[in-house]
Design an enzyme around this catalytic site. Structure first.
Site, PDB file in Angstrom:
ATOM      1  N   TRP A 151       1.286  -1.261  -0.209  1.00 57.98           N
ATOM      2  CA  TRP A 151      -0.416  -0.048  -0.444  1.00 57.98           C
ATOM      3  C   TRP A 151       0.818   1.055  -0.643  1.00 57.98           C
ATOM      4  O   TRP A 151       0.839   2.233  -0.584  1.00 57.98           O
ATOM      5  CB  TRP A 151      -0.596   0.148   1.310  1.00 57.98           C
ATOM      6  CG  TRP A 151      -1.900   1.426   1.700  1.00 57.98           C
ATOM      7  CD1 TRP A 151      -3.212   1.453   1.184  1.00 57.98           C
ATOM      8  CD2 TRP A 151      -1.306   2.493   2.075  1.00 57.98           C
ATOM      9  NE1 TRP A 151      -3.553   2.834   0.930  1.00 57.98           N
ATOM     10  CE2 TRP A 151      -2.675   3.397   1.985  1.00 57.98           C
ATOM     11  CE3 TRP A 151      -0.555   2.433   2.637  1.00 57.98           C
ATOM     12  CZ2 TRP A 151      -2.316   4.293   2.268  1.00 57.98           C
ATOM     13  CZ3 TRP A 151       0.073   3.885   3.606  1.00 57.98           C
ATOM     14  CH2 TRP A 151      -1.799   4.863   3.316  1.00 57.98           C
ATOM     15  N   GLY A 170      -5.409  -2.684  -1.891  1.00 61.20           N
ATOM     16  CA  GLY A 170      -5.648  -3.028  -0.964  1.00 61.20           C
ATOM     17  C   GLY A 170      -5.878  -1.924  -0.012  1.00 61.20           C
ATOM     18  O   GLY A 170      -5.931  -1.495   1.346  1.00 61.20           O
ATOM     19  N   ASP A 171      -6.116  -0.468  -0.743  1.00 55.17           N
ATOM     20  CA  ASP A 171      -7.219   0.946   0.200  1.00 55.17           C
ATOM     21  C   ASP A 171      -8.303   0.295   0.584  1.00 55.17           C
ATOM     22  O   ASP A 171      -8.942  -0.013  -0.504  1.00 55.17           O
ATOM     23  CB  ASP A 171      -6.443   2.112  -0.581  1.00 55.17           C
ATOM     24  CG  ASP A 171      -7.297   3.315  -0.380  1.00 55.17           C
ATOM     25  OD1 ASP A 171      -6.186   3.744   0.532  1.00 55.17           O
ATOM     26  OD2 ASP A 171      -8.223   3.745  -0.557  1.00 55.17           O
ATOM     27  N   LEU A 172      -8.490   0.646   2.155  1.00 53.08           N
ATOM     28  CA  LEU A 172     -10.102   0.029   1.770  1.00 53.08           C
ATOM     29  C   LEU A 172     -10.634   1.344   1.110  1.00 53.08           C
ATOM     30  O   LEU A 172     -12.009   1.711   0.993  1.00 53.08           O
ATOM     31  CB  LEU A 172      -9.775   0.779   3.635  1.00 53.08           C
ATOM     32  CG  LEU A 172      -9.189  -1.386   4.333  1.00 53.08           C
ATOM     33  CD1 LEU A 172      -9.860  -1.067   5.455  1.00 53.08           C
ATOM     34  CD2 LEU A 172     -10.520  -2.194   3.618  1.00 53.08           C
TER      35      LEU A 172
END
Length: 225
Positions: A151, A170-172
């Protein structure tokens, strides 16, 4: 995965072309979102990220697993300890843990900052040469430093090296924004996000910035919509 190499400064990502590609492209969801938000200037596209390579990595470590607002607050507290600027590697190594914790950093993140500082100070991580490498080569160099994951590498590629086609699966925040924009029952998996992103190529970085922006933008029928 394509190996995106930087070229000369004159060939930095064509943001206007990216805007038109997303606004008039085959994905009606992202097209509507981009049209509603409109063009973004350089300041909004940087989203508060420092301009220097070391500062960009410090900012990313601070922001790991935090909302944009919380990350910005803690980063501002950290820089306030050093006269309003990003501390140098030597200053991080000289700082007491109590000082770093007082800024809101966890003990783990304080250690990650020290690990980055040690690698930068020794030259083991040559920040000045990363722009010469492909996206994957940059990521490999960065994740070799404890505390810098994929990330963080993606954020560095997007905001410091201006690589135009990065997708931080992977970034929420991106996944949450995609769930909202596409009216999904749950956040898309990394694989599903890759599938959604195909029409955005080769401007996935800009598309992701719009997705982040959409989380803060008023709804279409709200004030200013």
């Amino acid at each position: 995965m394509p190996e995106h190499r930087p070229q000369d400064p004159a060939s930095r990502p064509d943001v206007e072309a990216g805007f038109e590609h997303l606004r008039a492209g085959p994905d009606p969801v992202i097209a509507a979102l981009v049209s509603r938000i409109g063009p973004l200037d350089r300041t909004r596209r940087r989203r508060g990220r420092p301009k220097d390579a070391y500062g960009a990595l410090v900012r990313s470590i601070v922001g790991q697993q935090l909302s944009t607002k919380a990350a910005r607050t803690i980063y501002e507290r950290l820089t306030a300890l050093f006269g309003g600027r990003t501390p140098s590697p030597a200053e991080v190594l000289a700082a007491g843990e109590a000082d770093l914790r007082a800024a809101g950093l966890s003990g783990r993140k304080a250690e990650y900052l020290r690990e980055l500082a040690r690698h930068a100070e020794s030259g083991e991580l040559d920040l000045g040469s990363l722009h010469l490498l492909t996206d994957e080569e940059v990521a490999d160099r960065l994740v070799a430093v404890r505390g810098l994951g994929r990330w963080t590498a993606d954020m560095f590629l997007m905001f410091h090296l201006d690589r135009p086609d990065v997708l931080p699966v992977g970034d929420l925040g991106i996944r949450r924004a995609a769930q909202k924009a596409y009216s999904l029952s749950e956040m898309p998996s990394p694989g599903e996000l890759r599938g959604l992103s195909h029409p955005w190529r080769p401007h996935r970085t800009l598309a992701c910035i719009y997705l982040w922006e959409s989380l803060d933008a008023p709804p279409e029928d709200g004030p200013g919509g």
